[in-house]
Design a protein around this motif. Structure first.
Motif, short mmCIF file in Angstrom:
data_model
loop_
_atom_site.label_atom_id
_atom_site.label_comp_id
_atom_site.label_asym_id
_atom_site.label_seq_id
_atom_site.Cartn_x
_atom_site.Cartn_y
_atom_site.Cartn_z
N GLU A 1 47.55 20.65 37.26
CA GLU A 1 47.95 20.94 38.57
C GLU A 1 49.82 20.99 37.63
O GLU A 1 50.47 22.30 38.43
CB GLU A 1 47.96 20.46 39.57
CG GLU A 1 46.62 20.16 40.43
CD GLU A 1 46.92 20.36 41.73
OE1 GLU A 1 47.84 19.69 42.67
OE2 GLU A 1 46.20 21.21 42.12
N GLU B 1 54.56 17.43 41.59
CA GLU B 1 53.20 17.45 40.59
C GLU B 1 53.41 16.15 39.88
O GLU B 1 52.08 15.76 39.87
CB GLU B 1 52.80 18.62 40.36
CG GLU B 1 52.13 20.03 41.29
CD GLU B 1 50.84 19.07 41.85
OE1 GLU B 1 50.07 17.82 41.89
OE2 GLU B 1 50.60 19.73 42.84
N GLN C 1 45.77 16.55 38.31
CA GLN C 1 47.34 16.43 37.53
C GLN C 1 47.40 17.26 36.67
O GLN C 1 48.75 18.45 36.46
CB GLN C 1 47.65 15.00 37.44
CG GLN C 1 47.94 14.71 38.98
CD GLN C 1 48.37 15.32 40.06
OE1 GLN C 1 47.40 16.14 41.40
NE2 GLN C 1 49.82 16.17 39.98
N GLU D 1 45.62 19.71 48.87
CA GLU D 1 46.25 18.19 48.32
C GLU D 1 45.77 18.18 49.11
O GLU D 1 45.08 16.42 49.40
CB GLU D 1 47.79 19.36 48.96
CG GLU D 1 48.52 19.23 47.81
CD GLU D 1 48.08 18.81 46.27
OE1 GLU D 1 48.02 17.55 46.33
OE2 GLU D 1 48.72 19.12 45.40
N HIS E 1 42.05 16.61 48.64
CA HIS E 1 42.35 15.67 47.43
C HIS E 1 42.32 14.64 48.52
O HIS E 1 41.57 13.52 48.60
CB HIS E 1 43.28 15.43 46.79
CG HIS E 1 43.51 15.93 45.86
ND1 HIS E 1 45.01 16.91 45.53
CD2 HIS E 1 42.93 17.13 45.04
CE1 HIS E 1 44.28 18.09 44.33
NE2 HIS E 1 43.19 17.86 44.06
FE LIG Z 1 48.42 18.45 43.54
#
Ligand SMILES: [Fe+2]
Ligand SMILES: [Fe+2]
Length: 177
Positions: free
Chosen positions: A130, A94, A127, A50, A53
């Protein structure tokens, strides 16, 4: 040039990604303190993802010559009733992020900002992965809530080691951790 509305919304997303990272650290620490090292390791690794990201989004804004604001972050949940709760929270998180990434895609499209649309595309794919990983883990954790070592075995089997680097991933400011 990235569209102003996209830049504003992406800056906001950086805060959500850092908050997600912080939440996963808190969840990892909870499992660590319960002596569930595989669950802890899974969430420590998730926290780094994360954070990466967020830093991909930072790099994109730098590359696009747009303003980047490193945000303050909402405090994570730290008190959990049982070992299922952090995973349920993670799945919820998520799913929310999937909606947020979809919104970002919508803004890029509405603004005819093709470069930003292309940038955000990778996160859509991410996504899907995840949400799928978290919902599988939630199923396992719910089924074996009374036998946590079975959950630990599952993680050792299915999530051994770190996934290899994704060559299609966007560049990360300062390099990926
Ligand atoms: Fe995530
Ligand atoms: Fe993320």
């Amino acid at each position: 040039m990235a569209a102003a509305r996209f830049v504003e919304r992406l800056n906001q997303q950086i805060a959500y990604e850092f908050a997600a990272s912080q939440q996963y650290v808190a969840s990892a620490v909870y499992y660590d303190s319960e002596t569930l090292p595989r669950l802890a390791a899974f969430f420590y690794a998730q926290a780094v993802e994360e954070r990466n990201h967020a830093m991909m989004m930072v790099e994109y804004l730098i590359d696009a010559d747009a303003q980047v604001t490193i945000p303050g972050v909402a405090g994570p949940e730290t008190g959990f009733d049982d070992i299922v709760a952090p995973v349920a929270l993670a799945l919820e998180q998520e799913r929310r992020v999937s909606d947020q990434i979809g919104e970002l895609m919508g803004v890029a499209r509405a603004e005819n900002d093709y470069l930003s649309e292309q940038f955000i595309q990778w996160f859509l794919k991410e996504q899907v992965e995840e949400v799928s990983t978290m919902s599988s883990l939630l199923a396992v954790v719910q089924r074996s809530a009374d036998s946590p070592m079975l959950i630990e075995d599952y993680l050792a089997r299915e999530h051994a080691g770190s996934e290899g680097a994704d060559p299609t991933a966007p560049a990360t400011a300062g390099g990926a951790l």
